[in-house]
Every structure is written in structure tokens, then in C-alpha cells.
Design an enzyme around this catalytic site. Structure first.
Site, PDB file in Angstrom:
ATOM      1  N   GLY A  14       0.824  -1.223   0.000  1.00  0.00           N
ATOM      2  CA  GLY A  14       0.000   0.000   0.000  1.00  0.00           C
ATOM      3  C   GLY A  14       0.848   1.259   0.000  1.00  0.00           C
ATOM      4  O   GLY A  14       0.551   2.226   0.683  1.00  0.00           O
ATOM      5  N   VAL A  33       8.821   8.550   0.219  1.00  0.00           N
ATOM      6  CA  VAL A  33       9.350   9.647  -0.589  1.00  0.00           C
ATOM      7  C   VAL A  33       8.751   9.506  -1.995  1.00  0.00           C
ATOM      8  O   VAL A  33       8.003   8.579  -2.250  1.00  0.00           O
ATOM      9  CB  VAL A  33      10.898   9.625  -0.668  1.00  0.00           C
ATOM     10  CG1 VAL A  33      11.522  10.191   0.582  1.00  0.00           C
ATOM     11  CG2 VAL A  33      11.406   8.231  -0.966  1.00  0.00           C
ATOM     12  N   PRO A  72      13.206  21.771 -19.157  1.00  0.00           N
ATOM     13  CA  PRO A  72      11.787  22.132 -19.060  1.00  0.00           C
ATOM     14  C   PRO A  72      10.868  21.028 -19.598  1.00  0.00           C
ATOM     15  O   PRO A  72      11.313  20.165 -20.343  1.00  0.00           O
ATOM     16  CB  PRO A  72      11.705  23.345 -19.986  1.00  0.00           C
ATOM     17  CG  PRO A  72      12.719  23.054 -21.057  1.00  0.00           C
ATOM     18  CD  PRO A  72      13.820  22.238 -20.404  1.00  0.00           C
ATOM     19  N   ALA A 116       8.221  14.431  -6.583  1.00  0.00           N
ATOM     20  CA  ALA A 116       8.271  15.203  -7.819  1.00  0.00           C
ATOM     21  C   ALA A 116       7.784  14.316  -8.957  1.00  0.00           C
ATOM     22  O   ALA A 116       8.137  13.137  -9.033  1.00  0.00           O
ATOM     23  CB  ALA A 116       9.694  15.661  -8.094  1.00  0.00           C
ATOM     24  N   ALA A 161       2.676   2.804  -5.310  1.00  0.00           N
ATOM     25  CA  ALA A 161       2.367   1.853  -6.383  1.00  0.00           C
ATOM     26  C   ALA A 161       1.068   1.101  -6.083  1.00  0.00           C
ATOM     27  O   ALA A 161       0.200   0.959  -6.962  1.00  0.00           O
ATOM     28  CB  ALA A 161       3.518   0.868  -6.550  1.00  0.00           C
ATOM     29  N   LYS A 166       4.967  22.273 -11.208  1.00  0.00           N
ATOM     30  CA  LYS A 166       6.357  22.058 -11.619  1.00  0.00           C
ATOM     31  C   LYS A 166       6.474  22.230 -13.131  1.00  0.00           C
ATOM     32  O   LYS A 166       5.772  21.562 -13.890  1.00  0.00           O
ATOM     33  CB  LYS A 166       6.759  20.628 -11.201  1.00  0.00           C
ATOM     34  CG  LYS A 166       8.109  20.210 -11.713  1.00  0.00           C
ATOM     35  CD  LYS A 166       8.478  18.806 -11.238  1.00  0.00           C
ATOM     36  CE  LYS A 166       9.720  18.303 -11.938  1.00  0.00           C
ATOM     37  NZ  LYS A 166      10.016  16.897 -11.667  1.00  0.00           N
TER      38      LYS A 166
HETATM   39  P1  FAD Z   1       6.765   1.196  -0.934  1.00  0.00           P
HETATM   40  O1  FAD Z   1       6.441   2.607  -0.713  1.00  0.00           O
HETATM   41  O2  FAD Z   1       7.965   0.636  -0.256  1.00  0.00           O
HETATM   42  O3  FAD Z   1       5.502   0.353  -0.507  1.00  0.00           O
HETATM   43  C1  FAD Z   1       5.601  -1.033  -0.268  1.00  0.00           C
HETATM   44  C2  FAD Z   1       4.322  -1.501   0.408  1.00  0.00           C
HETATM   45  O4  FAD Z   1       4.394  -2.901   0.563  1.00  0.00           O
HETATM   46  C3  FAD Z   1       4.080  -0.908   1.768  1.00  0.00           C
HETATM   47  O5  FAD Z   1       2.720  -0.614   1.958  1.00  0.00           O
HETATM   48  C4  FAD Z   1       4.478  -2.031   2.706  1.00  0.00           C
HETATM   49  O6  FAD Z   1       3.822  -1.966   3.940  1.00  0.00           O
HETATM   50  C5  FAD Z   1       4.024  -3.218   1.882  1.00  0.00           C
HETATM   51  N1  FAD Z   1       4.698  -4.458   2.298  1.00  0.00           N
HETATM   52  C6  FAD Z   1       5.989  -4.793   2.112  1.00  0.00           C
HETATM   53  N2  FAD Z   1       6.237  -6.005   2.673  1.00  0.00           N
HETATM   54  C7  FAD Z   1       5.056  -6.433   3.184  1.00  0.00           C
HETATM   55  C8  FAD Z   1       4.646  -7.588   3.905  1.00  0.00           C
HETATM   56  N3  FAD Z   1       5.513  -8.566   4.225  1.00  0.00           N
HETATM   57  N4  FAD Z   1       3.366  -7.667   4.286  1.00  0.00           N
HETATM   58  C9  FAD Z   1       2.463  -6.707   4.000  1.00  0.00           C
HETATM   59  N5  FAD Z   1       2.798  -5.583   3.330  1.00  0.00           N
HETATM   60  C10 FAD Z   1       4.078  -5.457   2.937  1.00  0.00           C
HETATM   61  N6  FAD Z   1       9.600   8.815  -7.475  1.00  0.00           N
HETATM   62  C11 FAD Z   1       9.173   9.861  -8.189  1.00  0.00           C
HETATM   63  O7  FAD Z   1       8.396   9.674  -9.125  1.00  0.00           O
HETATM   64  N7  FAD Z   1       9.578  11.116  -7.882  1.00  0.00           N
HETATM   65  C12 FAD Z   1      10.472  11.368  -6.902  1.00  0.00           C
HETATM   66  O8  FAD Z   1      10.796  12.516  -6.641  1.00  0.00           O
HETATM   67  C13 FAD Z   1      11.002  10.272  -6.187  1.00  0.00           C
HETATM   68  N8  FAD Z   1      11.929  10.435  -5.211  1.00  0.00           N
HETATM   69  C14 FAD Z   1      12.471   9.333  -4.606  1.00  0.00           C
HETATM   70  C15 FAD Z   1      13.553   9.464  -3.725  1.00  0.00           C
HETATM   71  C16 FAD Z   1      14.134   8.338  -3.157  1.00  0.00           C
HETATM   72  C17 FAD Z   1      15.323   8.494  -2.262  1.00  0.00           C
HETATM   73  C18 FAD Z   1      13.611   7.056  -3.413  1.00  0.00           C
HETATM   74  C19 FAD Z   1      14.191   5.838  -2.771  1.00  0.00           C
HETATM   75  C20 FAD Z   1      12.530   6.917  -4.265  1.00  0.00           C
HETATM   76  C21 FAD Z   1      11.979   8.033  -4.888  1.00  0.00           C
HETATM   77  N9  FAD Z   1      10.943   7.903  -5.795  1.00  0.00           N
HETATM   78  C22 FAD Z   1      10.500   8.981  -6.509  1.00  0.00           C
HETATM   79  C23 FAD Z   1      10.335   6.604  -6.016  1.00  0.00           C
HETATM   80  C24 FAD Z   1       9.026   6.516  -5.247  1.00  0.00           C
HETATM   81  O9  FAD Z   1       9.232   6.792  -3.899  1.00  0.00           O
HETATM   82  C25 FAD Z   1       8.448   5.126  -5.411  1.00  0.00           C
HETATM   83  O10 FAD Z   1       8.386   4.802  -6.760  1.00  0.00           O
HETATM   84  C26 FAD Z   1       7.057   5.072  -4.858  1.00  0.00           C
HETATM   85  O11 FAD Z   1       7.010   5.522  -3.554  1.00  0.00           O
HETATM   86  C27 FAD Z   1       6.489   3.685  -4.950  1.00  0.00           C
HETATM   87  O12 FAD Z   1       6.947   2.868  -3.939  1.00  0.00           O
HETATM   88  P2  FAD Z   1       6.247   1.452  -3.796  1.00  0.00           P
HETATM   89  O13 FAD Z   1       4.800   1.662  -3.571  1.00  0.00           O
HETATM   90  O14 FAD Z   1       6.670   0.609  -4.932  1.00  0.00           O
HETATM   91  O15 FAD Z   1       6.962   0.853  -2.507  1.00  0.00           O
END
Ligand code: FAD
Length: 521
Positions: free
Chosen positions: A17, A51, A100, A54, A20, A82
Site C-alpha cells: 500500500g 518519498v 523544461p 516530484a 504503487a 512544476k
Molecule cells: P513502498 O512505498 O515501499 O511500498 C511497499 C508496500 O508494501 C508498503 O505498503 C508495505 O507496507 C508493503 N509491504 C511490504 N512487505 C510487506 C509484507 N511482508 N506484508 C504486508 N505488506 C508489505 N519517485 C518519483 O516519481 N519522484 C520522486 O521525486 C522520487 N523520489 C524518490 C527518492 C528516493 C530516495 C527514493 C528511494 C525513491 C523516490 N521515488 C520517486 C520513487 C518513489 O518513492 C516510489 O516509486 C514510490 O514511492 C512507490 O513505492 P512502492 O509503492 O513501490 O513501494
């Protein structure tokens, strides 16, 4: 096994959650038929990366799919607008240019504008400096002046129609906003920690996930949004991770917020340091900051102090460390599981592409939504789309590190002299001759984006498109002058970013700390 083509998916399970997971859930809430039950599992105890603030313009297509009111969205997520990214100290220390979202000038008889401009510089014996071409792009001139308004849609010839924009938003509030949307659309949410993934002994398909409290959530189609853990696609199905660390050595980031400013800049800033770069993302209630760095070139103590030294004001929370490796899974979709978000791959946030890759994965999934037959030819198509898109973005990001004249640290010396992918080497070679740039199929970045970074980082071509020689020199000069004047006047007539926010989408003041400052992986 008998073919199950034509039998619809009944139970879809989204694991995770974060951004993504909730983007996928919101899209399903909008698109899924009533026959399909969708469940999202997340664990507050594990948390999200928290995080990702942007974005880039295609996000508007996603908002459009959901039918979101943009002003409400901006208010709810403390967002700002932006117009691009300002790169500081990349080509040389002291350099500054804006990449840009808009376009440079207007093409002439099918010849791209930058060629006319390059000839003018060469004939005048003038050097080409980073960001000079920005005078011919409304997004750049408006960004420099701190101005913003939405583009006009009524007249496609108006300069104002060339403006493109995206958002900076609070990642935690965005996830919360999407969760509300998905809830209203009938998506079921399960809170719990997954401890085990069940597979069919014969096919290897995933059949369900077991939670720590003993519950089992079964499904016939799984979307792995579990973040860097990649619990389903990576851990369970064993799809290998292809590392790009030899091209993109940054593998850590510290993130920290600080108080906001009166007139937030309508652009992200990316300032190159000694072993990486710092981001500055202005929101309505605070500024998000971070330092992305290579742990092989700088220790964590120095990395955090470089970050804190560069803030606009005192930090409003403790810096958080995040660890990552640039790269992607060899396949995003395997059997009955598709990975969306960090579980499928990661490219550092230099060009704000991760949320876009989530959206792109969702759109392609919508275009190839499976039935119980899980047609391999469609799965292969999905994988080839995603691979191509990832690889093109990878090349664009590598360009920023490679196209540098900096010699002040081992980090920049390593980047400047690395072996780059053949696809990028070819792109630079074609550009370096006659200033030609071609957009590859599935390349997210337009020709103008490539031109911005190539010129911004001092890769000046030897010549320009020979067809420009057929254009009258004085007429070209007048064309350039009038283009620059119109753009300057249009930008000047725009409200400031602050005025636009105050008029249309001022958010309620809230606590400036991130809403979901959870533990990093
Ligand atoms: P996560 O946010 O890690 O979510 C994972 C989910 O899975 C969580 O809800 C967690 O609880 C769940 N989960 C995991 N294991 C289990 C389990 N065993 N049981 C139940 N639930 C579980 N993207 C941009 O487009 N612009 C930006 O400016 C940008 N800046 C970034 C800066 C940094 C330093 C980083 C690292 C990333 C950045 N990103 C950016 C990328 C962006 O943060 C991610 O693409 C976005 O947050 C998606 O993350 P996610 O949902 O894939 O993973």
C-alpha cells in the site's frame, strides 16, 4: 492443463500500500468490472518508503483516468506546480540550466528549432552556454521568473499552449488521497504482515498469501507492490534483478523536510555535489530535500552534513536513510504476478520517473489485462514494453553523470570516464555531428528533453542540420528575436506561482512533517 482463455479473473490481490499499491488500486476502482474483487494488503508496521514527491506531466493522464478535480487534488496533497528541473553544478561547478517540460521555439519547415538557433550562434561566433536556449522556451522563462498558469487549450498556435506542467506533492498525502478514492470504488483493504506466499505445486502460479495472524488471502492474479522487497516477483518467483550500479553508482539517499518559503519555485532543483546530488522540492507546507549519493565515494556522516548545509531553513524532522540499487527485474510479469513500483525496478529520482513508471505499468496492464488463460504472448509483450521504457530512461539518467567536465572528485572522474551503454553512445554520437536527436519508440523523453540536457551539460554539436543553410540569415535572426520577445512577454504576463496557488488551490495549513515518516528498508 486445459486452456482457460476467456475465463475472467475473479480475485485480484495487490500486495503493498505504497504509492504503487494505491495507484493500482485507484485505477482498478475506476476500471474493474463488478465481477472482479480487488483486495489490497498493506502493513503499517512495515510502512512505505514515504518519498517520491516530484512528478512529470503524464501524471495528468492518470488523474484524467480517475476523473480527479485538479484543484482539489493540489489542495489535498499540499502540491505545487512544476515546470521542469533546474540542474545546478552538473556540467561544471557554477553551471545552471533548466530541463523544461515544454518545447524550444517552433520548428521551421520541419527542421527543429535548435538548429536555427545553433546556426545563429555559430555565425555570430558566440559560444553556446548552458541554458541560453532556455530563452526560447516558455516553461524555462516562466520558471526563472517564478511564474505559473495553466496552458491555454483554445488556440494551439498561442505560445501559452506550449506550456506543460506536473506537480510536486506530499507522497504520504497522495497515498491517503488515492486510498480514499479506492475505498469509495469498492477496493477492500486488509491490514496485516505477509509471512508466506503459496504457490501451485504444478504450475508455480501464486495462489495466496498467508498473514502473520494466520489468515490466508487467495487470488488468481497478484500485483506485487511490496517495494524493494519484491516479495512475490523477486523472492517467490525468482525473477533476477539486473543491477545498473556500474552506470548509476548512487545507492543511498538521506531525505529531510524543512520549512517552506513564501513563493515556492515552480520547479525541482537538483544540485550536484561531490559524490551525488541534492534534491529540493517545494510544497505548499514544506520543502522536501534529499541527498542521493554513492556510498563508495562519500561516507554517511559527510553526506548528511552536505544535505543539512544546503537547506533553506532548519530541518523539521530527522534525516532518514534509504538504501537502493539502480536496476530492474529481468521481467516485470511472470506467471500470474506483475510487479508495479519498486518491486519491479528502481531508477534514482533525478528525472522524477518512478511514479511515471508505476503509471506506465498500470496503463500497460489495463491494455493487456489478463484472463485465466494468462496468454504468454501478451505477458511477453508487457515485459518488452517495460524493458524498453526502463532502458531508455536509464540512458537519459546516465547522460547527466557522464556528460560532465567536473574533475574535482573521484566520483565525477569515475562517471566522466565510464563505459556507457551502446544505445546512449550512439545517441551522443549522432547529436555531436549535426545536432540530430531522434526519439526512440517508448522513450519517455522527447527530443527537447534530450536537447536540454545535452546542451545544458556542454555537449555542443560541431554543426547543425544542413537544411538550415537554405534559410535566409536575416529572416532567421528576426524569427529568433520575435520568438524570444513573445515568450518573454507571455511569461511576464503570467501570475506568480504563489498568486496562482492562492487564487485556485491554496491548501489548508498543516503540520510540516511528513505524514508517513516510516522506517526505511
Ligand atoms: P513502498 O512505498 O515501499 O511500498 C511497499 C508496500 O508494501 C508498503 O505498503 C508495505 O507496507 C508493503 N509491504 C511490504 N512487505 C510487506 C509484507 N511482508 N506484508 C504486508 N505488506 C508489505 N519517485 C518519483 O516519481 N519522484 C520522486 O521525486 C522520487 N523520489 C524518490 C527518492 C528516493 C530516495 C527514493 C528511494 C525513491 C523516490 N521515488 C520517486 C520513487 C518513489 O518513492 C516510489 O516509486 C514510490 O514511492 C512507490 O513505492 P512502492 O509503492 O513501490 O513501494
Amino acid at each position: 492443463m486445459t486452456s482457460r482463455i476467456g475465463e475472467p479473473i475473479r480475485n485480484m490481490v495487490i500486495v503493498g500500500g505504497g504509492t504503487a499499491g494505491w495507484m493500482t488500486a485507484a485505477a482498478m476502482a475506476r476500471m474493474a468490472s463488478t465481477e472482479l474483487s480487488v483486495t489490497l494488503i498493506e502493513s503499517e508496521e512495515i510502512g512505505t518508503v514515504g518519498v517520491g514527491e516530484a512528478t512529470i506531466p503524464p501524471l495528468m493522464d492518470f488523474n484524467g483516468l480517475l476523473g480527479i478535480d485538479e484543484n482539489e487534488f493540489v489542495r489535498e496533497t499540499q502540491a505545487t506546480f512544476k515546470l521542469g528541473i533546474e540542474f545546478v553544478n552538473w556540467g561544471r561547478e557554477g553551471d545552471r540550466y533548466i530541463h523544461p517540460f515544454g518545447v524550444y521555439g517552433k520548428n521551421v519547415h520541419g527542421v527543429k528549432f535548435h538548429n536555427v538557433w545553433l546556426r545563429d550562434r555559430q555565425l555570430a561566433g558566440q559560444p553556446v552556454e548552458p541554458d541560453q536556449i532556455g530563452d526560447y522556451c516558455l516553461s524555462v522563462v516562466a520558471a526563472r521568473g517564478g511564474r505559473f498558469m495553466r496552458p491555454t487549450t483554445s488556440d494551439p498556435n498561442a505560445v501559452l499552449s506550449s506550456l506543460r506542467y506536473a506537480f510536486h506533492f506530499d507522497a504520504g498525502l497522495y497515498a491517503r488521497y488515492l486510498r480514499k478514492y479506492a475505498d469509495q470504488g469498492g477496493i477492500k483493504r486488509v491490514e496485516g504482515r505477509i509471512e508466506h506466499v503459496d504457490q501451485d505445486g504444478e504450475t508455480g502460479f501464486i495462489t495466496g498469501v498467508k498473514l502473520s495472524d494466520g489468515r490466508t488471502i487467495s487470488g488468481d492474479f497478484f500485483v506485487d507492490c511490496s517495494g524493494f522487497r519484491s516479495m512475490l516477483l523477486g523472492d517467490k518467483l525468482g525473477v533476477p534483478f539486473r543491477s545498473w550500479q556500474h552506470w548509476l553508482p548512487c545507492d543511498r539517499a538521506f531525505a529531510v523536510p524543512c520549512a517552506g518559503t513564501a513563493n515556492p519555485t515552480p520547479y525541482t532543483r537538483a544540485t550536484a555535489g561531490t559524490a551525488g546530488w541534492r534534491w529540493r522540492i517545494p510544497l505548499q507546507h514544506r520543502i522536501g530535500n534529499g541527498h542521493v549519493f554513492s556510498s563508495a565515494h562519500i561516507d554517511e556522516e559527510r553526506a548528511v552534513s552536505e544535505l543539512l548545509d544546503g537547506l533553506d531553513g532548519p530541518p523539521t524532522a530527522e534525516p532518514r536513510l534509504l538504501r537502493f540499487t539502480a536496476g530492474r527485474r529481468e521481467r516485470s510479469w511472470e506467471k500470474n504476478c506483475v510487479a508495479i513500483g519498486l518491486s519491479g525496478g528502481f531508477l534514482e529520482p533525478l528525472e522524477s520517473t518512478s511514479i511515471h513508471l508505476i503509471q506506465s505499468g498500470i496503463f500497460k496492464l489495463m491494455g493487456l489485462f489478463p484472463d485465466q488463460g494468462f496468454d504468454q504472448v501478451e505477458i511477453d509483450k508487457y515485459n518488452s514494453f517495460l524493458t524498453e521504457e526502463y532502458d531508455r530512461i536509464r540512458d537519459f539518467i546516465i547522460l547527466h553523470y557522464y556528460a560532465t567536465e567536473r574533475t574535482d572528485s573521484d566520483f565525477w572522474n569515475d562517471c566522466r570516464t565510464m563505459n556507457i551503454p551502446d544505445t546512449l553512445a550512439e545517441k551522443i554520437a549522432i547529436w555531436s555531428g549535426k545536432a540530430r536527436v531522434f526519439r526512440e519508440p517508448l522513450d519517455l523523453f522527447t527530443e527537447d528533453s534530450w536537447i536540454a540536457v545535452l546542451l545544458g551539460q556542454r555537449i555542443v554539436p560541431q554543426s547543425y542540420d544542413p537544411l538550415v543553410r537554405g534559410f535566409d540569415i536575416d529572416e532567421s535572426k528576426r524569427f529568433l528575436t520575435s520568438t524570444r520577445d513573445i515568450i518573454g512577454k507571455t511569461a511576464h504576463a503570467m501570475p506568480t506561482h504563489e498568486q496562482f496557488l492562492a487564487r485556485h488551490c491554496r491548501a489548508q495549513p498543516i503540520d510540516a512533517r511528513p505524514v508517513n515518516a516510516t522506517a526505511p528498508v
